[in-house]
Design a protein around this motif. Structure first.
Motif, PDB file in Angstrom:
ATOM      1  N   PRO A   1     -33.383  76.773 -62.603  1.00 51.80           N
ATOM      2  CA  PRO A   1     -32.375  77.662 -63.073  1.00 51.80           C
ATOM      3  C   PRO A   1     -31.725  78.243 -62.069  1.00 51.80           C
ATOM      4  CG  PRO A   1     -34.375  77.969 -64.042  1.00 51.80           C
ATOM      5  CD  PRO A   1     -34.571  76.803 -62.657  1.00 51.80           C
ATOM      6  N   SER A   2     -31.936  78.769 -60.939  1.00 48.56           N
ATOM      7  CA  SER A   2     -30.880  79.473 -59.747  1.00 48.56           C
ATOM      8  C   SER A   2     -29.704  78.684 -59.286  1.00 48.56           C
ATOM      9  CB  SER A   2     -31.680  80.176 -58.933  1.00 48.56           C
ATOM     10  OG  SER A   2     -32.356  79.025 -58.225  1.00 48.56           O
ATOM     11  N   GLU A   3     -30.012  77.430 -59.648  1.00 51.79           N
ATOM     12  CA  GLU A   3     -28.688  76.384 -58.960  1.00 51.79           C
ATOM     13  C   GLU A   3     -27.688  76.551 -59.967  1.00 51.79           C
ATOM     14  OE1 GLU A   3     -30.082  72.524 -58.405  1.00 51.79           O
ATOM     15  OE2 GLU A   3     -31.568  73.117 -57.322  1.00 51.79           O
ATOM     16  N   ASN A   4     -26.357  76.093 -59.443  1.00 52.93           N
ATOM     17  CA  ASN A   4     -25.078  76.014 -60.054  1.00 52.93           C
ATOM     18  C   ASN A   4     -24.973  75.350 -61.312  1.00 52.93           C
ATOM     19  OD1 ASN A   4     -22.877  77.344 -59.760  1.00 52.93           O
ATOM     20  ND2 ASN A   4     -21.794  75.676 -58.223  1.00 52.93           N
ATOM     21  N   ILE A   5     -25.809  75.645 -62.376  1.00 56.45           N
ATOM     22  CA  ILE A   5     -25.721  75.244 -63.553  1.00 56.45           C
ATOM     23  C   ILE A   5     -24.978  75.957 -64.496  1.00 56.45           C
ATOM     24  CG2 ILE A   5     -27.102  74.390 -65.602  1.00 56.45           C
ATOM     25  CD1 ILE A   5     -27.335  72.676 -63.244  1.00 56.45           C
ATOM     26  N   GLY A   6     -23.875  75.600 -65.296  1.00 54.51           N
ATOM     27  CA  GLY A   6     -23.386  76.427 -66.140  1.00 54.51           C
ATOM     28  C   GLY A   6     -22.069  77.084 -65.666  1.00 54.51           C
ATOM     29  N   ALA A   7     -22.126  76.807 -64.430  1.00 55.63           N
ATOM     30  CA  ALA A   7     -20.850  77.307 -63.656  1.00 55.63           C
ATOM     31  C   ALA A   7     -19.603  76.535 -63.818  1.00 55.63           C
ATOM     32  CB  ALA A   7     -20.896  77.300 -62.042  1.00 55.63           C
ATOM     33  N   CYS A   8     -18.448  77.227 -63.822  1.00 54.44           N
ATOM     34  CA  CYS A   8     -17.155  76.517 -63.837  1.00 54.44           C
ATOM     35  C   CYS A   8     -16.188  76.673 -62.929  1.00 54.44           C
ATOM     36  CB  CYS A   8     -16.547  77.175 -65.367  1.00 54.44           C
ATOM     37  SG  CYS A   8     -15.766  78.730 -65.035  1.00 54.44           S
ATOM     38  N   PRO A   9     -15.524  75.985 -62.790  1.00 48.96           N
ATOM     39  CA  PRO A   9     -14.502  76.108 -61.469  1.00 48.96           C
ATOM     40  C   PRO A   9     -13.626  77.215 -62.260  1.00 48.96           C
ATOM     41  CG  PRO A   9     -14.145  73.944 -62.900  1.00 48.96           C
ATOM     42  CD  PRO A   9     -15.220  74.532 -63.436  1.00 48.96           C
ATOM     43  N   ARG A  10     -13.003  77.913 -61.149  1.00 50.08           N
ATOM     44  CA  ARG A  10     -12.306  79.032 -61.419  1.00 50.08           C
ATOM     45  C   ARG A  10     -10.931  78.867 -60.920  1.00 50.08           C
ATOM     46  NH1 ARG A  10     -15.806  83.633 -62.042  1.00 50.08           N
ATOM     47  NH2 ARG A  10     -18.053  82.757 -61.766  1.00 50.08           N
ATOM     48  N   GLY A  11      -9.912  79.566 -61.488  1.00 45.81           N
ATOM     49  CA  GLY A  11      -8.457  79.596 -61.000  1.00 45.81           C
ATOM     50  C   GLY A  11      -7.570  79.592 -62.060  1.00 45.81           C
ATOM     51  N   ASN A  12      -6.361  79.963 -61.540  1.00 44.64           N
ATOM     52  CA  ASN A  12      -5.319  79.917 -62.633  1.00 44.64           C
ATOM     53  C   ASN A  12      -4.824  78.809 -63.310  1.00 44.64           C
ATOM     54  OD1 ASN A  12      -5.158  82.935 -62.267  1.00 44.64           O
ATOM     55  ND2 ASN A  12      -3.777  82.562 -60.745  1.00 44.64           N
ATOM     56  N   ARG A  13      -5.075  77.609 -62.127  1.00 44.25           N
ATOM     57  CA  ARG A  13      -4.515  76.325 -62.771  1.00 44.25           C
ATOM     58  C   ARG A  13      -5.486  75.911 -63.974  1.00 44.25           C
ATOM     59  NH1 ARG A  13      -4.917  73.059 -57.678  1.00 44.25           N
ATOM     60  NH2 ARG A  13      -6.025  74.794 -57.096  1.00 44.25           N
ATOM     61  N   LEU A  14      -6.808  76.159 -63.749  1.00 45.17           N
ATOM     62  CA  LEU A  14      -7.891  75.646 -64.828  1.00 45.17           C
ATOM     63  C   LEU A  14      -7.579  76.423 -66.252  1.00 45.17           C
ATOM     64  CD1 LEU A  14     -10.928  75.392 -62.378  1.00 45.17           C
ATOM     65  CD2 LEU A  14      -9.239  73.565 -63.370  1.00 45.17           C
ATOM     66  N   PHE A  15      -7.311  77.864 -66.128  1.00 46.37           N
ATOM     67  CA  PHE A  15      -7.141  78.726 -67.276  1.00 46.37           C
ATOM     68  C   PHE A  15      -5.746  77.977 -68.066  1.00 46.37           C
ATOM     69  CE2 PHE A  15      -4.809  82.038 -69.518  1.00 46.37           C
ATOM     70  CZ  PHE A  15      -6.069  82.614 -70.058  1.00 46.37           C
ATOM     71  N   PHE A  16      -4.790  77.562 -67.099  1.00 49.90           N
ATOM     72  CA  PHE A  16      -3.470  77.147 -67.863  1.00 49.90           C
ATOM     73  C   PHE A  16      -3.714  75.706 -68.379  1.00 49.90           C
ATOM     74  CE2 PHE A  16       0.018  74.153 -67.116  1.00 49.90           C
ATOM     75  CZ  PHE A  16       1.002  74.627 -68.060  1.00 49.90           C
ATOM     76  N   ALA A  17      -4.718  74.627 -67.902  1.00 48.29           N
ATOM     77  CA  ALA A  17      -4.898  73.580 -68.286  1.00 48.29           C
ATOM     78  C   ALA A  17      -5.704  73.454 -69.831  1.00 48.29           C
ATOM     79  CB  ALA A  17      -5.910  72.648 -67.454  1.00 48.29           C
ATOM     80  N   GLU A  18      -6.548  74.652 -69.759  1.00 52.35           N
ATOM     81  CA  GLU A  18      -7.306  74.891 -70.995  1.00 52.35           C
ATOM     82  C   GLU A  18      -6.427  75.690 -71.989  1.00 52.35           C
ATOM     83  OE1 GLU A  18     -11.121  74.691 -73.076  1.00 52.35           O
ATOM     84  OE2 GLU A  18     -10.706  73.831 -70.970  1.00 52.35           O
ATOM     85  N   ALA A  19      -5.835  76.394 -71.617  1.00 52.34           N
ATOM     86  CA  ALA A  19      -4.756  76.910 -72.797  1.00 52.34           C
ATOM     87  C   ALA A  19      -3.780  75.881 -73.172  1.00 52.34           C
ATOM     88  CB  ALA A  19      -3.946  78.195 -71.997  1.00 52.34           C
ATOM     89  N   LEU A  20      -3.221  75.019 -72.298  1.00 57.02           N
ATOM     90  CA  LEU A  20      -2.287  73.983 -72.662  1.00 57.02           C
ATOM     91  C   LEU A  20      -2.930  73.151 -73.454  1.00 57.02           C
ATOM     92  CD1 LEU A  20       0.598  72.873 -72.195  1.00 57.02           C
ATOM     93  CD2 LEU A  20      -0.467  71.741 -70.302  1.00 57.02           C
ATOM     94  N   GLY A  21      -3.992  72.540 -73.504  1.00 59.09           N
ATOM     95  CA  GLY A  21      -4.871  71.524 -74.164  1.00 59.09           C
ATOM     96  C   GLY A  21      -5.085  72.066 -75.422  1.00 59.09           C
ATOM     97  N   THR A  22      -5.467  73.491 -75.717  1.00 57.43           N
ATOM     98  CA  THR A  22      -5.517  74.067 -76.919  1.00 57.43           C
ATOM     99  C   THR A  22      -4.350  74.187 -77.595  1.00 57.43           C
ATOM    100  OG1 THR A  22      -7.210  75.320 -75.809  1.00 57.43           O
ATOM    101  CG2 THR A  22      -6.541  76.027 -78.231  1.00 57.43           C
ATOM    102  N   ALA A  23      -3.077  74.557 -76.637  1.00 55.57           N
ATOM    103  CA  ALA A  23      -1.772  74.679 -77.509  1.00 55.57           C
ATOM    104  C   ALA A  23      -1.258  73.215 -78.035  1.00 55.57           C
ATOM    105  CB  ALA A  23      -0.884  75.220 -76.504  1.00 55.57           C
ATOM    106  N   VAL A  24      -1.616  72.375 -77.159  1.00 55.30           N
ATOM    107  CA  VAL A  24      -1.239  70.919 -77.670  1.00 55.30           C
ATOM    108  C   VAL A  24      -2.120  70.634 -79.033  1.00 55.30           C
ATOM    109  CG1 VAL A  24      -1.129  68.442 -77.150  1.00 55.30           C
ATOM    110  CG2 VAL A  24      -0.511  70.137 -75.598  1.00 55.30           C
ATOM    111  N   LEU A  25      -3.195  71.003 -78.882  1.00 58.49           N
ATOM    112  CA  LEU A  25      -3.974  70.483 -80.117  1.00 58.49           C
ATOM    113  C   LEU A  25      -3.702  71.389 -81.375  1.00 58.49           C
ATOM    114  CD1 LEU A  25      -6.459  69.054 -81.546  1.00 58.49           C
ATOM    115  CD2 LEU A  25      -7.905  70.976 -80.667  1.00 58.49           C
ATOM    116  N   ALA A  26      -3.353  72.820 -81.246  1.00 59.91           N
ATOM    117  CA  ALA A  26      -2.921  73.392 -82.261  1.00 59.91           C
ATOM    118  C   ALA A  26      -1.374  72.950 -82.999  1.00 59.91           C
ATOM    119  CB  ALA A  26      -2.874  74.767 -81.883  1.00 59.91           C
TER     120      ALA A  26
END
Length: 150
Positions: A27-52
């Motif tokens: 449980p102490s390992e890097n499970i559930g971790a997500c990559p960080r950064g503005n590019r990833l926030f933009f990718a997730e927001a863009l994908g949701t925007a395209v879907l919407a």
């Protein structure tokens, strides 16, 4: 006889290697971790925007094609989700629905993984869709079906 022992030694070594490669994570390992950064926030927001954008455009009552053939709506939305997942999942796992991500995080935190591990990077999967979906809906309404002032 010597050949037989050599085979057994080789077999044991390969078994040990496989066992180490497929061990259960702690449980102490890097499970559930997500990559960080503005590019990833933009990718997730863009994908949701395209879907919407697609959902708003095919379900709008002014859309003549889907109004006459409503059986086209589910395959179009499903194909959009599939295409977006194949593009964005390698980056962020494509969690376009905040409830789909946030609920299991709470349950895993309460189930013993701890809040530190379970809530790591939660903001990416909760805030980005909340930013992207209204943008996609707004663009679909303004670009495809503008209101005419008569």
């Amino acid at each position: 006889m010597r050949r037989k022992l050599q085979f057994l030694r080789r077999g044991k070594g390969s078994f040990e290697g496989r066992r180490r490669a497929w061990r259960r994570p702690k449980p102490s390992e890097n499970i559930g971790a997500c990559p960080r950064g503005n590019r990833l926030f933009f990718a997730e927001a863009l994908g949701t925007a395209v879907l919407a954008f697609v959902v708003f455009s095919v379900t709008n009552s002014k859309n003549k094609t889907t109004s006459e053939h409503p059986m086209m709506i589910p395959p179009v939305i499903g194909a959009t989700v599939g295409a977006l997942i194949s593009v964005i999942a390698p980056l962020t796992q494509a969690g376009f629905n905040p409830a789909r991500d946030f609920g299991p995080r709470i349950i895993s935190a309460l189930g013993g993984w701890g809040w530190g591990v379970a809530m790591k990077g939660w903001w990416l999967y909760v805030i980005a869709p909340l930013v992207g979906a209204p943008i996609g809906g707004f663009l679909a309404d303004r670009i495809l079906y503008p209101k005419k002032d008569h």
